[in-house]
Design a protein around this motif. Structure first.
Motif, mmCIF file in Angstrom:
data_model
loop_
_atom_site.group_PDB
_atom_site.id
_atom_site.type_symbol
_atom_site.label_atom_id
_atom_site.label_comp_id
_atom_site.label_asym_id
_atom_site.label_seq_id
_atom_site.Cartn_x
_atom_site.Cartn_y
_atom_site.Cartn_z
ATOM 1 N N LYS A 92 0.823 -1.201 0.000
ATOM 2 C CA LYS A 92 0.000 0.000 0.000
ATOM 3 C C LYS A 92 0.861 1.257 0.000
ATOM 4 C CE LYS A 92 -3.537 2.694 2.278
ATOM 5 N NZ LYS A 92 -4.555 2.834 3.339
ATOM 6 N N PHE A 93 1.903 1.289 0.826
ATOM 7 C CA PHE A 93 2.767 2.464 0.875
ATOM 8 C C PHE A 93 3.429 2.712 -0.478
ATOM 9 C CE2 PHE A 93 3.210 1.595 5.646
ATOM 10 C CZ PHE A 93 2.187 2.475 5.941
ATOM 11 N N SER A 94 3.752 1.627 -1.185
ATOM 12 C CA SER A 94 4.332 1.773 -2.520
ATOM 13 C C SER A 94 3.330 2.387 -3.489
ATOM 14 C CB SER A 94 4.789 0.403 -3.039
ATOM 15 O OG SER A 94 5.300 0.507 -4.350
ATOM 16 N N GLY A 106 -5.977 6.974 -0.423
ATOM 17 C CA GLY A 106 -5.579 6.122 0.685
ATOM 18 C C GLY A 106 -5.284 6.834 1.982
ATOM 19 N N THR A 107 -5.519 8.159 2.044
ATOM 20 C CA THR A 107 -5.228 8.923 3.264
ATOM 21 C C THR A 107 -6.432 9.751 3.684
ATOM 22 O OG1 THR A 107 -4.212 10.673 1.910
ATOM 23 C CG2 THR A 107 -2.734 9.012 2.848
ATOM 24 N N GLN A 301 -6.061 -6.047 -2.898
ATOM 25 C CA GLN A 301 -7.225 -5.392 -3.499
ATOM 26 C C GLN A 301 -7.550 -4.108 -2.757
ATOM 27 O OE1 GLN A 301 -10.887 -7.669 -3.537
ATOM 28 N NE2 GLN A 301 -11.494 -6.778 -5.458
ATOM 29 N N GLY A 302 -8.031 -3.113 -3.500
ATOM 30 C CA GLY A 302 -8.422 -1.845 -2.911
ATOM 31 C C GLY A 302 -7.249 -0.894 -2.794
ATOM 32 N N THR A 303 -7.539 0.321 -2.289
ATOM 33 C CA THR A 303 -6.495 1.305 -2.017
ATOM 34 C C THR A 303 -6.472 1.606 -0.528
ATOM 35 O OG1 THR A 303 -6.751 2.297 -4.219
ATOM 36 C CG2 THR A 303 -5.634 3.606 -2.542
#
Length: 484
Positions: A92-94, A106-107, A301-303
């Motif tokens: 996710k961080f990538s 994502g934030t 899957q997802g963000t």
């Protein structure tokens, strides 16, 4: 199963999940206590915003102080995944690093903390919470017919209607830049179309009161939406065999997306039975015998939800020959990013999975019958059906005119979701006239939202640069602790 959201008592916000404390003698505070402390601090800030003329919010921070705030907020939001060394956390961080739009998506917690307590005078609705161009799409209704509308309810919560408009305007601006390559002037025009679509939709439902029985289907949708329906014209058999089932059709295939856990079939059979009882789903018809054939863990899957536990459950279809099987998704429910941040009100959508199920039942009347809430290993999971005709727009294929038309259609879809807050939600007054009145004078209202959005985009761009720098320096490999 959990109780109905409307019957639940109000609760103080809790962290995503209980974590083990620090090692004895370390002098570090337990992660659970630290997360609760920060959540309560922001809740107090939101309450102060309604009582005081001027309140300092995180968005007023600059330089290194803002960088530290961005870092600590993202670490807090991913506390569970970082502590458990979840494989999806690094992924996710990538993703957040590589794309500005993905960083925005994502934030959500970072975004909404900048708004703590704002807009208390505005009418309350059941907010979607995470409005952007990627959270509208085609999905199944109760009759398994594809419809277009809002399609992500993870952050639903009662709050000021303008919070959805503000995040939506920012989302359209960022997406128009990254996916469409448009400059600031065109971004603003596209975001304005989203706002116009919302007002147009709200005016329509105020006059005609049809928000409960109108659905955006292939036969009545705007021209810009029709390609989404055409792209999902494939058989369930092809969808199942092409992506999910192993050769015999008796269970899931094993690959980088799916890890079968067939030993848990009996456990998930009980969950499906409880879900069917909760939602009044009867065996027979297209639901088949409601028999669980296999279970798999779903990865990548997802963000916003990337890295959280997720299961796919394969149900026997009515023909019992693997051509019409049903897949139910169980995804770990997290607390809404808006929890404790919206101004005080008298409405409670419930907690975690209950709250998400309540959002779907309000925003999508006659929606997916498998939406619900179950408990797995002591944690709340939301459920929904995966379908061959779930589809989102390919934003990078839009022309400028198509961007505007799509933004307008999404604005109308959001208006319909909000308009249902007094019919199926907990509001006890007619919401549409109140919202229309609050939007007057219209041009001033639009300009205020767009100016907010332009400032937010600039701030988020700097936040993204800070995040990328911190990621390279290893800031998100461990969680923060408070020492004495």
């Amino acid at each position: 199963m959990s109780t109905s959201p409307k019957s639940r008592p109000r609760k103080t916000a809790e962290p995503e999940t209980a974590q083990e404390g620090a090692e004895p003698g370390s002098g570090a505070a337990e992660p659970v206590g630290e997360m609760r402390r920060r959540t309560e601090e922001y809740a107090r800030l939101a309450r102060r915003a309604d009582d005081e003329a001027l309140v300092f919010r995180p968005r007023d921070l600059t330089g290194q102080a803002r960088r530290l705030h961005v870092r600590s907020t993202i670490i807090e939001d991913h506390q569970v995944r970082i502590d458990q060394k979840a494989a999806g956390a690094e992924e996710k961080f990538s993703v957040l690093s590589d794309s500005f739009f993905s960083f925005f998506r994502g934030t959500s917690l970072l975004f909404h903390r900048d708004m703590a307590g704002e807009d208390a005078r505005m009418p309350t609705v059941l907010c979607l919470g995470d409005v952007h161009p990627g959270n509208f799409g085609v999905m199944p209704n109760a009759d398994n017919v594809p419809i277009f509308g809002v399609n992500d309810f993870d952050d639903v919560i009662y709050g000021p209607f303008v919070w959805d408009l503000k995040r939506g305007a920012v989302g359209f601006m960022i997406a128009a830049e990254e996916e469409g390559g448009y400059g600031r002037k065109k971004q603003r025009k596209i975001a304005r179309k989203f706002l116009h679509g919302y007002r147009d939709g709200m005016a329509f439902f105020a006059e005609h009161n049809t928000e409960l029985n109108v659905e955006m289907r292939e036969d009545n949708c705007p021209k810009i939406i029709r390609p989404l329906f055409k792209k999902v014209r494939r058989s369930r058999e092809d969808w199942l065999k092409g992506r999910y089932l192993e050769e015999t059709g008796r269970g899931f295939r094993a690959n980088d997306e799916l890890t079968p856990v067939s030993s848990r079939v009996e456990e998930f059979q009980k969950l499906v039975k409880a879900l069917a009882g909760q939602n009044g789903i009867k065996a027979g018809g297209r639901h088949g015998p409601l028999k669980v054939k296999d279970v798999a863990m779903r990865h990548g899957q997802g963000t916003a939800s990337l890295g959280l536990p997720r299961y796919y459950v394969l149900l026997e279809g009515p023909s019992e020959n693997a051509t019409d099987d049903i897949i139910i998704e169980f995804k770990k429910a997290r607390r809404s990013a808006l929890e404790g941040l919206v101004p005080a009100h008298d409405f409670d959508a419930g907690d975690q999975g209950d709250r998400i199920a309540h959002g779907q039942s309000v925003h999508l009347a006659q929606g997916d019958v498998f939406y619900g809430n179950v408990e797995i290993e002591g944690e709340s999971f939301m459920s929904r059906e995966r379908a061959p005709f779930r589809n989102d727009a390919d934003l990078d294929d839009f022309s400028k005119k198509e961007w505007k038309r799509y933004a307008f259609a999404c604005g109308r879809a959001l208006a319909q979701a909000h308009a249902r807050s007094d019919d199926l939600g907990q509001l006890d007054y007619d919401i549409e006239p109140a919202i229309l009145q609050a939007m007057e004078p219209a041009e001033l209202f639009f300009d205020d939202i767009l100016c907010f959005a332009e400032e937010a985009v600039l701030r988020l761009r700097e936040d993204h640069a800070m995040f990328r720098r911190d990621l390279e320096l290893g800031a998100f490999e461990v969680t923060e602790k408070r020492y004495r």
